[in-house]
Design an enzyme around this catalytic site. Structure first.
Site, PDB file in Angstrom:
ATOM      1  N   SER A 226      58.875 136.076 118.567  1.00  0.00           N
ATOM      2  CA  SER A 226      58.063 137.262 118.265  1.00  0.00           C
ATOM      3  C   SER A 226      56.789 137.397 119.077  1.00  0.00           C
ATOM      4  CB  SER A 226      57.718 137.284 116.773  1.00  0.00           C
ATOM      5  OG  SER A 226      57.132 136.061 116.387  1.00  0.00           O
TER       6      SER A 226
ATOM      7  N   HIS B 138      51.310 135.366 113.994  1.00  0.00           N
ATOM      8  CA  HIS B 138      51.455 136.231 115.160  1.00  0.00           C
ATOM      9  C   HIS B 138      50.114 136.523 115.822  1.00  0.00           C
ATOM     10  CE1 HIS B 138      55.247 137.331 112.899  1.00  0.00           C
ATOM     11  NE2 HIS B 138      55.665 136.844 114.058  1.00  0.00           N
TER      12      HIS B 138
ATOM     13  N   ASP C 250      49.191 137.182 108.796  1.00  0.00           N
ATOM     14  CA  ASP C 250      50.343 136.323 108.456  1.00  0.00           C
ATOM     15  C   ASP C 250      50.207 134.900 109.006  1.00  0.00           C
ATOM     16  OD1 ASP C 250      50.875 136.544 111.179  1.00  0.00           O
ATOM     17  OD2 ASP C 250      52.556 137.922 110.919  1.00  0.00           O
TER      18      ASP C 250
END
Length: 244
Positions: free
Chosen positions: A15, A221, A218
């Site tokens: 990601s 990221h 989170d």
């Protein structure tokens, strides 16, 4: 589109290569959305193209991975700031062609030879060369956060080296430069993954560290500022090591 890039860069991993900068949780719908903010380092230009799903070139823009990592909400990643940094430092570098292939949440075993992701990467890379005559300058690889469990982290080094060797073989490019981002994050066995990344025993692999990056809520990221910073560090690493 008639433009043909002569400098191809493959973008792969999970990601943080795909880009999550500016992605937030919309409390009304409880869905992830991108805030739409494009920093100046990510400004589109006719000199930065992206390979779309039809394997033709478009002018690249954020979110760069929205087509390929389409099951997730993509935001700003390192690909655009990487390209703009190269062109800022070397205006005559030539047209850059980015080949987005990163998919969020993927483990290294999902990138082994003959997997869907591996085949997609090779297929897209070969397309830039066969029909378009592009020169594949480097692989940008940012992955490892999903391998921070006990068993996966132990097997990581062998799997990563095999992936790099297989990819170089299948692209007929034994010296393909690889720009490897060292993972950061929270997994219990992160240090095993970082050690594996640092001790890769292959030529033409250089490291860029993501430690010290600022993260989204989170804690996984990179935020937009850090995605830009990593992109610029990758560009500087490429120029210092592989551009003469």
């Amino acid at each position: 589109m008639g433009l043909k890039p002569n400098n191809i860069f493959l973008l792969a991993g999970q990601s943080n290569m795909a880009g999550r900068g500016g992605v937030y949780n919309d409390t009304k719908t409880n869905l992830l959305k991108w805030d739409g903010k494009v920093p100046p380092q990510c400004t589109p230009t006719p000199n930065i193209l992206t390979l779309n799903l039809n394997k033709t070139w478009d002018i690249a823009s954020e979110p760069l991975h929205k087509e390929i990592d389409n099951l997730k909400t993509c935001g700003v990643g390192p690909g655009m700031p990487f390209s703009n940094q190269i062109l800022a430092k070397h205006p005559n570098f030539g047209v850059i062609g980015l080949v987005p292939c990163a998919i969020g949440g993927t483990k290294i075993e999902m990138w082994q030879k003959d997997t869907i992701l591996y085949n997609q990467l090779v297929d897209r890379a070969k397309a830039t060369r066969e029909s378009m005559g592009g020169n594949i300058r480097a692989l940008l690889w940012y992955q490892g956060e999903s391998d921070c469990g006990e068993q996966d982290s132990t097997l990581y080094k062998g799997r990563l080296e095999k992936f790099f060797n297989d990819l170089r073989d299948d692209l007929y490019s034994p010296d393909l430069p690889i720009l490897l981002v060292l993972s950061s994050g929270e997994g219990n066995f992160l240090s095993n993954v970082r050690d594996a990344q640092l001790n890769i025993n292959l030529k033409n692999v250089v490291h860029v560290d993501s430690m010290g990056s600022t993260l989204l809520a989170d804690h996984l990221h990179l935020d937009t500022n850090s995605a830009v910073r990593i992109g610029q560090k990758l560009a500087d690493s490429f120029l210092n090591n592989f551009y003469h």
